[in-house]
Design an enzyme around this catalytic site. Structure first.
Site, PDB file in Angstrom:
ATOM      1  CB  CYS A  31      -1.084   0.118   1.382  1.00  0.00           C
ATOM      2  SG  CYS A  31      -2.070  -0.716   1.056  1.00  0.00           S
ATOM      3  CE  LYS A  66      12.104  -2.913  -5.187  1.00  0.00           C
ATOM      4  NZ  LYS A  66      11.623  -4.135  -5.805  1.00  0.00           N
ATOM      5  CD1 TRP A 101      -0.296  -6.145  -2.647  1.00  0.00           C
ATOM      6  CD2 TRP A 101      -0.364  -7.125  -0.943  1.00  0.00           C
ATOM      7  NE1 TRP A 101      -0.026  -7.677  -3.031  1.00  0.00           N
ATOM      8  CE2 TRP A 101      -0.359  -8.369  -1.920  1.00  0.00           C
ATOM      9  CE3 TRP A 101      -0.653  -7.297   0.138  1.00  0.00           C
ATOM     10  CZ2 TRP A 101      -0.341  -9.144  -1.170  1.00  0.00           C
ATOM     11  CZ3 TRP A 101      -0.627  -8.536   0.765  1.00  0.00           C
ATOM     12  CH2 TRP A 101      -0.612  -9.402  -0.246  1.00  0.00           C
ATOM     13  CD  GLU A 111       9.706 -11.408  -8.560  1.00  0.00           C
ATOM     14  OE1 GLU A 111       8.792 -10.711  -8.164  1.00  0.00           O
ATOM     15  OE2 GLU A 111      11.115 -11.693  -8.697  1.00  0.00           O
TER      16      GLU A 111
HETATM   17  C1  F6R Z   1      11.599 -10.759  -5.897  1.00  0.00           C
HETATM   18  C2  F6R Z   1      11.126  -9.487  -4.893  1.00  0.00           C
HETATM   19  C3  F6R Z   1      10.968 -10.220  -3.796  1.00  0.00           C
HETATM   20  C4  F6R Z   1      12.130  -9.772  -2.713  1.00  0.00           C
HETATM   21  C5  F6R Z   1      11.472  -9.755  -0.846  1.00  0.00           C
HETATM   22  C6  F6R Z   1      12.401  -9.219   0.319  1.00  0.00           C
HETATM   23  O1  F6R Z   1      12.165  -9.739  -6.722  1.00  0.00           O
HETATM   24  O2  F6R Z   1      11.906  -8.581  -5.108  1.00  0.00           O
HETATM   25  O3  F6R Z   1      11.450 -11.528  -3.237  1.00  0.00           O
HETATM   26  O4  F6R Z   1      13.715  -9.833  -2.272  1.00  0.00           O
HETATM   27  O5  F6R Z   1      10.017  -9.136  -1.018  1.00  0.00           O
HETATM   28  O6  F6R Z   1      12.203  -7.641   0.136  1.00  0.00           O
HETATM   29  P1  F6R Z   1      13.257  -6.829   0.765  1.00  0.00           P
HETATM   30  O7  F6R Z   1      14.630  -6.508   0.433  1.00  0.00           O
HETATM   31  O8  F6R Z   1      12.505  -5.413   0.920  1.00  0.00           O
HETATM   32  O9  F6R Z   1      12.950  -6.709   2.537  1.00  0.00           O
END
Ligand code: F6R
Length: 623
Positions: A2, A618, A76, A499
């Site tokens: 979100c 993300k 989200w 993904e």
């Molecule tokens: C895959 C991806 C996710 C992140 C995971 C951890 O391409 O981006 O698997 O790596 O959600 O995110 P962070 O690094 O922000 O803790």
């Protein structure tokens, strides 16, 4: 997860809020909504299921009144599907108060029942709506008490004291003109300070085109924004502590810069991201200077175990780090997905160094793992890309990666910089503990310094990989094999494909294949094999050449990634992708790049939106 924006100033609020939401859409794209204070002293709300573009289309057809105070949200979905009714903002008090929310209010069901008993009619399935009604009750009570003026921040504090769970809340009220308030507990929120205007957002990207002066808030704080200033308190009204900082990148870093997708731009930025992450960390004598680590050398010398916690791509970086840490320091190293960590009662003490790797610095699973580790007395070092985020703030030490903002949901440049940071930490431990000689460390640093050039070289030779990816758009499945550090690279290649291309993809340790998964091999099945250098541990190389032959004998179509000069693989490669010669441990820095390009191109060929894959977002701020 979100994206949240709040604005108080002189500009048309809707423009500021919508442009902020555009930059935050990577955080969620199930629905979007805005609320603005109208010149007539009311609130105007618009919200729509689907991407932000749907809302923008609606606003073009049915414009909202102009105002200079507004809030916005891109969702989200957690509680309730992605419908118009569940989209934020949610309103209470007959539309006088509007709220947007990121996180989960765990006690919402009970609060909802209580509100219903008190006569409130809730119309959505969300946990957020209870906050709108609670705020309306609190502000009505203030007005009924005859105070005359409405203190929205005080109302927010009272509501927050009733909430369990993790939340960022941003609210505005028709009877509090010129004011936006927000609250945070275990969920991201930053303040942007401008001239005669102030901003709130989940991420600085939302306001970076207006100001680079930001405020990092603490946990359990409420912030009140007016044109004139920013007031921070805790949930009880006591002055709150916060940190002001200058954002060291500008709006252009968060734009596509001529690329069709952020992911393509971020893949291309990898040489610079790697170089920036190395910058300033080596002194004139060739020694590593990670003073920012802030963990005493005496503590580092006592460490008897390293545990790495992370999720997804960052977890794969951790798997690679294990090889480097154990090889260079001889300290045992475990790597665990953060979401599993605290639930198995891990053995930790003051001599354990926990390394939490996170691009966003907000991943809730990783945050909870590090909190658990600290409760057990372990020291926590964060490897993080986002200044001002929660994970570094709650760690004993931090080593920042300098990838710049990563907007595409699929992580690319952050991964490469996480690898660099892990190598630096491993070498630093070796330096402090004396398990590696200075000249050995210097030699690895010299090799690392070559990495930006080598990644650049890989990027210039990717056309055949793109062509191959396009030809595989109809493949049902792709397998990825690797050995040693090539095994996590294989896992990462498979994750990227899953993904982005939504197809079955799995990564295996090449030696493990014959223990079951080899049954998956059938005529024409594409299998990507990451081949270790023949110049390093030749035994590793020879074994994987045998593995390639085993799968080829069973009909696999082999896509082999091998370093220049490795001729032994040529007879067994249906497609050969060359990467520069690197020491075995550093090979992931170059071997991952073709896999990123492969997944991105294959997803594009299938017509998918690579920056915003379905169901994902993300910065995963819920557990
Ligand atoms: C895959 C991806 C996710 C992140 C995971 C951890 O391409 O981006 O698997 O790596 O959600 O995110 P962070 O690094 O922000 O803790």
């Amino acid at each position: 997860m979100c994206g949240i924006v709040g604005y108080v100033g002189e500009q048309p609020a809707l423009d500021v809020v919508l442009s902020g939401l555009r930059r935050l859409e990577y955080r969620g794209y199930d629905s979007a909504g805005v609320a603005v204070q109208t010149p007539e002293g009311g609130l105007a709300v618009a919200k729509k299921a689907g991407k932000l573009a749907n809302l923008e289309k609606m606003l073009a057809e049915q414009p909202l009144p102009e105002g200079t105070v507004g809030i916005g949200h891109t969702r989200w979905a957690t509680h309730g599907g992605p419908t118009d009714a569940n989209a934020h903002p949610h309103v209470g008090g007959a539309g006088k108060v509007a709220v947007v929310h990121n996180g989960i209010i765990e006690n919402f069901a009970r609060l909802r029942v209580d509100l219903a008993e008190r006569g409130h009619l809730l119309t959505s399935e969300t946990d957020t709506e209870v906050v709108a009604h609670l705020l309306a009750e609190a502000t009505d009570a203030q007005l009924a008490a005859g105070s005359g003026t409405l203190d929205l921040a005080e109302a927010m504090r009272g509501v927050c004291r009733k909430l369990d769970g993790a939340f960022t809340l941003v609210a505005t009220h028709a009877d509090a003109p010129g004011v936006v308030v927000a609250a945070r507990r275990n969920s991201p929120l930053v303040v942007g300070r401008g001239e005669g205007e102030n901003f709130l957002a989940s991420d600085v990207a939302a306001f970076i085109e207006h100001t680079r002066e930001a405020i990092e808030l603490g946990q359990d704080q409420v912030v009140e924004l007016t044109r004139e200033g920013v007031t921070v308190t805790d949930f009880h009204g006591n002055p709150g502590e916060y940190r002001e900082y200058h954002v060291d990148w500008d709006a252009s870093a968060a734009e596509k810069g001529g690329y069709d997708y952020f992911m393509l731009k971020e893949i291309a930025e990898q040489p610079k991201a790697v170089a920036d992450t190395l910058l300033g960390r080596i002194d004139a004598n060739g020694s590593l200077t990670l003073d920012e680590l802030r963990i005493d050398h005496s503590v580092l010398r006592e460490i008897d175990k390293v545990v790495i916690v992370a999720c997804g791509t960052a977890f794969h970086a951790g798997l690679i780090a294990k090889y480097a840490i154990e090889h260079w320091t001889r300290i045992p190293c475990e790597v665990e997905v953060a979401s599993e960590f605290r639930y198995r009662d891990p053995i930790l003490d003051q001599q354990t160094l926990v390394i939490a790797i996170s691009q966003s610095g907000e991943t809730m699973d990783t945050l909870m793992a590090l909190r658990h580790a600290r409760e057990q007395g372990a020291k926590v070092l964060a490897i993080c890309n986002t200044n001002g985020s929660t994970i570094p703030r709650e760690s004993d030490a931090v080593l920042y990666t300098h990838a710049g903002p990563e907007v595409a949901v699929a992580s690319t440049k952050a991964f490469l910089t996480q690898l660099v940071a892990c190598y630096l930490v491993a070498l630093y431990l070796g330096q402090v503990r004396g398990t590696k000689w200075g000249d050995e460390i210097f030699e690895v640093i010299r090799q690392l310094a070559d990495a930006p050039k080598q990644v650049e070289q890989v990027l210039t030779t990717m056309e055949p990989v793109r062509e191959l990816a396009r030809s595989l758009a109809d493949a049902k499945s792709v397998l990825f094999l690797g050995r040693h550090v090539g095994y996590p690279v294989a896992l990462e290649g498979a994750l990227k494909l899953k993904e982005l291309a939504y197809m079955h993809a799995e990564g295996f340790a090449a030696g493990e294949l014959k223990h079951g998964p080899i049954a998956l091999i059938e005529e024409g099945l594409p299998v990507v094999v990451v081949v270790p250098s023949p110049r390093g541990r030749s035994v590793l190389h020879d074994k994987i050449v045998s593995n390639i032959q085993e799968i080829r004998a069973r009909g696999a179509r082999t896509l082999v990634i091998a370093e220049e000069g490795d001729d032994a693989v040529v007879p067994y490669a249906d497609h050969l992708v060359r990467i520069p010669q690197t020491p075995t441990l550093l090979q992931p820095l170059v071997a991952t790049v073709p896999l990123q390009v492969f997944a991105c191109e294959l997803a594009t060929a299938k017509g998918h939106e690579v920056d915003q894959p379905r169901n994902l977002a993300k910065s995963v701020t819920v557990e």
